[in-house]
Structure formats: C-alpha cells, structure tokens
Design a protein around this motif. Structure first.
Motif, short mmCIF file in Angstrom:
data_model
loop_
_atom_site.label_atom_id
_atom_site.label_comp_id
_atom_site.label_asym_id
_atom_site.label_seq_id
_atom_site.Cartn_x
_atom_site.Cartn_y
_atom_site.Cartn_z
N SER A 1 -7.09 -2.88 1.58
CA SER A 1 -6.76 -3.46 2.89
C SER A 1 -7.63 -2.85 3.98
CB SER A 1 -5.29 -3.21 3.21
OG SER A 1 -5.10 -1.87 3.62
N GLU A 2 -7.56 -3.44 5.17
CA GLU A 2 -8.31 -2.93 6.32
C GLU A 2 -7.87 -1.53 6.71
OE1 GLU A 2 -7.59 -5.67 9.54
OE2 GLU A 2 -5.49 -5.85 8.95
N HIS A 3 -6.72 -1.08 6.22
CA HIS A 3 -6.20 0.27 6.49
C HIS A 3 -6.53 1.24 5.36
CE1 HIS A 3 -4.16 -1.47 9.90
NE2 HIS A 3 -3.60 -2.36 9.10
N GLY A 4 -7.30 0.79 4.37
CA GLY A 4 -7.72 1.66 3.27
C GLY A 4 -6.71 1.80 2.15
N ILE A 5 -5.71 0.95 2.14
CA ILE A 5 -4.68 1.01 1.10
C ILE A 5 -5.10 0.14 -0.07
CG2 ILE A 5 -2.27 0.49 0.55
CD1 ILE A 5 -1.72 1.01 3.57
#
Length: 69
Positions: A32-36
């Motif tokens: 994801s864009e949050h690095g998840i």
C-alpha cells in the motif's frame, strides 16, 4: 489455447502499479501507499502502489523435497 503469463515467479521483484497494472483475480503480494504488505487480489481503491506475483519453488528445491520423502 490462450497464452498467459505465469502467475508465480522465481525472482521476487516489486512492480509499480503506475508502470504495469496488476492482473485481476490473481492472488498477489501487494504494497500500500503506507508501506503495508498484504496478500490478496488487486483493488484500486485500496491505495496499492506496488505488487508482485507470489514466489514459487525452483525445480531444484522441488527435487530436494521429493528426495526427502
């Protein structure tokens, strides 16, 4: 018969969604864009920025596992 890309890979490598769209209806590793990182199929509304096909065992690894039986 239809030609299609393999659904797994021997060399894990992330692909940016802006460079190539992920295949629909295929289980993938997604970031994801949050690095998840998650396992699942691609949904644009999830904010996925990178993806890769799931890794698979090499022929040598499969052979070694067979020898263990």
């Amino acid at each position: 018969m239809y030609e299609s890309k393999p659904q797994t890979t021997l060399e894990p490598k992330l692909t940016l969604v802006k460079d190539e769209k992920p295949p629909i209806g295929t289980k993938l590793y997604l970031v994801s864009e949050h690095g998840i990182g998650i396992l699942g199929d691609y949904h644009p509304e999830w904010g996925i920025v990178a993806w890769m096909r799931l890794p698979k065992l090499s022929d040598e690894q499969k052979k070694r596992l067979e020898e263990m039986k």
